[in-house]
Structures are given as C-alpha cells and as structure tokens.
Design a protein around this motif. Structure first.
Motif, short mmCIF file in Angstrom:
data_model
loop_
_atom_site.label_atom_id
_atom_site.label_comp_id
_atom_site.label_asym_id
_atom_site.label_seq_id
_atom_site.Cartn_x
_atom_site.Cartn_y
_atom_site.Cartn_z
N PHE A 149 69.33 10.99 26.37
CA PHE A 149 69.28 11.02 27.77
C PHE A 149 69.39 12.48 28.35
CE2 PHE A 149 70.74 6.90 26.37
CZ PHE A 149 69.35 5.99 27.10
N ARG A 150 69.53 13.65 27.38
CA ARG A 150 69.91 14.70 27.79
C ARG A 150 68.90 15.81 27.10
NH1 ARG A 150 75.22 16.99 25.96
NH2 ARG A 150 74.58 16.55 24.10
N ARG A 151 67.39 15.81 27.57
CA ARG A 151 66.41 16.43 27.09
C ARG A 151 66.66 17.93 26.89
NH1 ARG A 151 62.51 14.41 23.76
NH2 ARG A 151 61.15 13.31 25.33
N HIS A 152 67.27 18.29 28.12
CA HIS A 152 67.70 19.77 28.46
C HIS A 152 68.25 20.30 27.23
CE1 HIS A 152 70.97 17.93 30.17
NE2 HIS A 152 71.64 18.65 29.94
N ALA A 153 69.65 19.47 26.72
CA ALA A 153 70.11 19.78 25.61
C ALA A 153 69.58 20.07 24.39
CB ALA A 153 71.51 18.64 25.69
N PHE A 154 68.62 19.20 24.21
CA PHE A 154 67.67 19.45 22.77
C PHE A 154 67.09 20.88 22.80
CE2 PHE A 154 63.78 19.12 20.74
CZ PHE A 154 63.92 18.83 19.53
N HIS A 155 66.51 21.12 24.22
CA HIS A 155 65.51 22.35 24.12
C HIS A 155 66.74 23.47 24.13
CE1 HIS A 155 61.97 20.49 24.75
NE2 HIS A 155 62.42 19.88 25.61
N ALA A 156 68.10 23.48 24.60
CA ALA A 156 69.04 24.40 24.70
C ALA A 156 69.29 24.61 23.49
CB ALA A 156 70.29 24.05 25.34
N ALA A 157 69.50 23.62 22.64
CA ALA A 157 70.18 23.85 21.09
C ALA A 157 69.01 24.53 20.19
CB ALA A 157 70.48 22.38 20.54
N TYR A 158 67.81 24.02 20.39
CA TYR A 158 66.79 24.71 19.79
C TYR A 158 66.67 26.35 20.04
CZ TYR A 158 61.79 26.24 18.99
OH TYR A 158 60.75 26.87 18.75
N GLN A 159 66.77 26.42 21.54
CA GLN A 159 66.81 27.94 21.97
C GLN A 159 67.93 28.84 21.48
OE1 GLN A 159 64.20 29.63 23.03
NE2 GLN A 159 63.17 27.55 23.23
N GLU A 160 69.15 28.07 21.32
CA GLU A 160 70.27 28.80 20.79
C GLU A 160 69.99 29.19 19.32
OE1 GLU A 160 75.01 28.93 20.56
OE2 GLU A 160 74.14 27.38 22.04
N LEU A 161 69.57 28.14 18.43
CA LEU A 161 69.05 28.40 17.02
C LEU A 161 68.38 29.76 16.95
CD1 LEU A 161 68.75 24.96 15.53
CD2 LEU A 161 70.48 26.62 15.00
N ARG A 162 67.30 29.60 17.74
CA ARG A 162 66.32 30.87 17.54
C ARG A 162 67.04 32.23 18.12
NH1 ARG A 162 60.44 30.04 18.30
NH2 ARG A 162 60.60 31.95 19.01
N GLN A 163 68.02 32.16 19.19
CA GLN A 163 68.57 33.19 19.52
C GLN A 163 69.49 33.86 18.34
OE1 GLN A 163 70.81 32.21 23.03
NE2 GLN A 163 68.92 32.23 24.24
N HIS A 164 70.14 32.94 17.51
CA HIS A 164 71.02 33.40 16.29
C HIS A 164 70.17 33.90 15.27
CE1 HIS A 164 75.05 31.96 16.97
NE2 HIS A 164 74.70 30.93 17.64
N LEU A 165 69.05 33.41 15.30
CA LEU A 165 68.04 33.95 14.23
C LEU A 165 67.63 35.20 14.50
CD1 LEU A 165 66.23 33.99 11.50
CD2 LEU A 165 64.55 32.61 12.81
N ASN A 166 67.31 35.41 15.83
CA ASN A 166 66.92 36.76 16.58
C ASN A 166 67.99 38.01 16.44
OD1 ASN A 166 64.22 36.08 16.87
ND2 ASN A 166 64.66 35.05 18.91
N ALA A 167 69.19 37.41 16.75
CA ALA A 167 70.12 38.31 16.64
C ALA A 167 70.44 38.78 15.27
CB ALA A 167 71.56 37.61 17.28
N TYR A 168 70.38 37.94 14.19
CA TYR A 168 70.49 38.29 12.81
C TYR A 168 69.70 39.37 12.47
CZ TYR A 168 69.98 38.48 7.82
OH TYR A 168 69.97 38.98 6.64
N ARG A 169 68.17 38.93 12.85
CA ARG A 169 67.32 40.13 12.60
C ARG A 169 67.39 41.48 13.35
NH1 ARG A 169 62.01 35.84 12.94
NH2 ARG A 169 62.51 35.03 10.80
N GLN A 170 67.94 41.61 14.64
CA GLN A 170 68.14 42.67 15.26
C GLN A 170 69.39 43.59 14.81
OE1 GLN A 170 66.35 43.92 17.88
NE2 GLN A 170 67.63 45.64 17.82
N HIS A 171 70.28 42.77 14.09
CA HIS A 171 71.36 43.18 13.41
C HIS A 171 71.00 44.15 12.22
CE1 HIS A 171 75.34 43.96 12.10
NE2 HIS A 171 75.40 43.33 11.02
#
Length: 173
Positions: free
Chosen positions: A140-162
């Motif tokens: 019942f929180r579709r936005h939370a699913f997309h937010a979790a997915y985006q945060e995972l991608r942000q962590h991966l991008n932050a690691y790559r930038q580092h």
C-alpha cells in the motif's frame, strides 16, 4: 572498525500484523493439536504440551527471521536477508541494480511473482532481493518501493564515485 548495516527503507507496520496473525494461528493450531492428539493417540497432557511448546519455539525463530528479512546496505556492500539465510555482496561485485518481473517455477508451471529488485553481479546469476512491490512492506506504499530502489542505486553510484576519486589520486591545486 564495525560495518554499520541499515535498511534503505522503512518496513512499515505490516510485518507486525503478519507476526500477530501467525501467533493467533499458532495458538489455534496448538489448541486443536492438543484436542485431537490427546484422545486419538492417547498422548498424555505433558506429551502434547511438549509438542505445542516445540511448535511455539519454531514459530518464535521463524518470526524473528521474518522481522529481520530485508535488504541492508553499508559503505561496503548490500546484504539480502531471507527467511532461511542471508547473502552479502560487496559493491565492487555489483554490476547493476534493476527492477524486473519475477517468475517462480513449480515444475513446468510458471507463476508470475510481480515486480522485485534484483542485483546483477559481475559474475553469476542475478540475485533476487526481498524487495517485492506487492509484498507486505510495499503493498500500500508504492512510493516506498521506488524510493528503496532509488536509494540502493544511489549507494551503488556513491561507491563507484568514491572508487573513481581514489583511482584519480590526489589533486594538486
């Protein structure tokens, strides 16, 4: 130094409802087991009580695992905790993170499982996470699913930038 793992999303109250419902079901199952086995098999009351207590102990362990299920991230990688085990994948081994349709096989039968987040490692088969769009955490929180997915991608991008910054070396100004 200890690695700090955290969830990239809030699980919501759904899991507690599942555990409460299962506790009710377990209590009913224990009572009916005791009512049926005692006269049918002739078990003594202590025997049925031991069986019910063993079922309760299994339930407590499984409930703890249900509450711990999820995806956890740290600076070093991503950890997928399931009902029966967990798997940790360092960020250096993650090629990409995708959302795709999940299909489960039961013999020759293919059952659609809905959209879920997958980790694609550099080598090997994709890893299905416990982030499922129709799951109790996101139903019942579709936005939370997309937010979790985006945060995972942000962590991966932050690691790559580092790692790119480290590879570039110190800059002279």
């Amino acid at each position: 130094m200890t690695t700090r793992w955290h969830r990239p999303y809030s699980p919501g109250p759904g899991r507690w409802l599942v555990v409460a419902w299962e506790l009710f079901g377990l209590a009913f199952f224990g009572w009916t087991t005791q009512q049926m086995l005692q006269p049918a098999i002739g078990w003594t009351t202590p025997g049925t009580v031991l069986l019910v207590l063993a079922l309760f102990a299994v339930w407590v362990v499984a409930s703890y695992r249900i509450l711990r299920m999820g995806v956890y991230v740290s600076d070093h990688g991503v950890r997928v905790v399931g009902l029966l085990g967990s798997r940790t994948v360092p960020w250096s081994e993650v090629e990409r993170i995708t959302v795709r349709e999940t299909r489960h096989s039961v013999g020759r039968l293919q059952v659609a499982g809905g959209m879920s987040v997958h980790l694609d490692p550099r080598e090997g088969a994709p890893i299905e996470t416990t982030l499922w769009a129709q799951g109790i955490d996101f139903a019942f929180r579709r936005h939370a699913f997309h937010a979790a997915y985006q945060e995972l991608r942000q962590h991966l991008n932050a690691y790559r930038q580092h790692t790119r910054n480290i590879a570039a070396g110190p800059r002279n100004i």
